[in-house]
Design a protein around this motif. Structure first.
Motif, short mmCIF file in Angstrom:
data_model
loop_
_atom_site.label_atom_id
_atom_site.label_comp_id
_atom_site.label_asym_id
_atom_site.label_seq_id
_atom_site.Cartn_x
_atom_site.Cartn_y
_atom_site.Cartn_z
N HIS A 17 -15.55 8.84 -44.22
CA HIS A 17 -15.65 9.01 -42.77
C HIS A 17 -16.02 7.68 -42.11
O HIS A 17 -15.45 7.30 -41.08
CB HIS A 17 -16.69 10.09 -42.46
N ILE A 18 -16.96 6.98 -42.70
CA ILE A 18 -17.38 5.67 -42.17
C ILE A 18 -16.20 4.70 -42.17
O ILE A 18 -15.93 4.02 -41.17
CB ILE A 18 -18.57 5.12 -42.98
N HIS A 21 -13.63 5.49 -39.41
CA HIS A 21 -14.00 5.04 -38.06
C HIS A 21 -14.02 3.53 -37.96
O HIS A 21 -13.66 2.98 -36.90
CB HIS A 21 -15.33 5.65 -37.63
N ALA A 22 -14.42 2.85 -39.01
CA ALA A 22 -14.41 1.38 -38.98
C ALA A 22 -12.99 0.86 -38.86
O ALA A 22 -12.76 -0.20 -38.27
CB ALA A 22 -15.08 0.83 -40.24
N PHE A 27 -18.23 -0.17 -35.01
CA PHE A 27 -19.24 0.79 -34.57
C PHE A 27 -20.62 0.28 -34.96
O PHE A 27 -20.76 -0.60 -35.79
CB PHE A 27 -19.00 2.17 -35.18
N TRP A 31 -24.50 5.12 -33.32
CA TRP A 31 -23.28 5.84 -32.96
C TRP A 31 -22.77 6.64 -34.15
O TRP A 31 -22.36 7.80 -34.01
CB TRP A 31 -22.20 4.88 -32.46
N MET A 32 -22.80 6.04 -35.35
CA MET A 32 -22.29 6.72 -36.54
C MET A 32 -23.15 7.93 -36.88
O MET A 32 -22.63 8.97 -37.30
CB MET A 32 -22.22 5.76 -37.73
N GLU A 35 -21.92 10.56 -34.61
CA GLU A 35 -20.57 10.99 -35.01
C GLU A 35 -20.65 11.90 -36.22
O GLU A 35 -20.00 12.95 -36.25
CB GLU A 35 -19.70 9.76 -35.32
N LEU A 36 -21.42 11.54 -37.21
CA LEU A 36 -21.55 12.37 -38.40
C LEU A 36 -22.20 13.71 -38.07
O LEU A 36 -21.83 14.74 -38.65
CB LEU A 36 -22.34 11.63 -39.48
N LEU A 48 -28.46 6.43 -43.69
CA LEU A 48 -27.21 5.77 -43.29
C LEU A 48 -27.19 4.28 -43.61
O LEU A 48 -26.21 3.78 -44.16
CB LEU A 48 -26.94 5.97 -41.80
N LEU A 52 -24.36 1.95 -45.45
CA LEU A 52 -23.62 0.86 -44.79
C LEU A 52 -23.81 -0.46 -45.54
O LEU A 52 -22.84 -1.20 -45.73
CB LEU A 52 -24.09 0.71 -43.34
N TYR A 75 -22.60 -4.55 -35.39
CA TYR A 75 -21.42 -3.70 -35.46
C TYR A 75 -20.78 -3.83 -36.84
O TYR A 75 -20.69 -4.93 -37.39
CB TYR A 75 -20.40 -4.11 -34.39
#
Length: 100
Positions: A17-18, A21-22, A27, A31-32, A35-36, A48, A52, A75
């Motif tokens: 999912h990450i 969106h990337a 992002f 925000w993530m 979103e999750l 998280l 990342l 970001y």
């Protein structure tokens, strides 16, 4: 045992999912998290950010710093390696969903 296996599966889903969106747009972490949450993942910053950072260490993501309203925000952007990994994951997901 079942919880541990589900946790590993969900971690994989979160990583995909990450990357998804990337690939669309850079992002930032908060925000993530939101979103999750829209997809039913209750994930904290403490969970998280290590994900990342691991994706960054694996050269799947890279970071860019931007100043937003006087504050520096990090970001996350997908790399070429990340795009290739995401494409391979999408193939496997399509194969699995077709089979299920």
């Amino acid at each position: 045992m079942q919880d541990a296996i589900l946790r590993k599966l969900f971690l994989g889903f979160i990583q995909i999912h990450i990357l998804h969106h990337a690939a669309k747009a850079p992002f930032y972490g908060a925000w993530m998290i939101e979103e999750l949450a829209h997809h039913g993942y209750d994930i904290s910053a403490g969970t998280l950010y290590p994900i990342l950072h691991n994706l960054e260490k694996a050269d799947l993501l890279q970071t860019e710093k931007q100043v937003v309203e006087g504050k520096t925000r990090k970001y996350y952007c997908i790399t070429q390696e990340g795009r290739q990994t995401l494409a391979a994951a999408k193939e496997k997901i399509a194969e699995l969903t077709h089979e299920l």
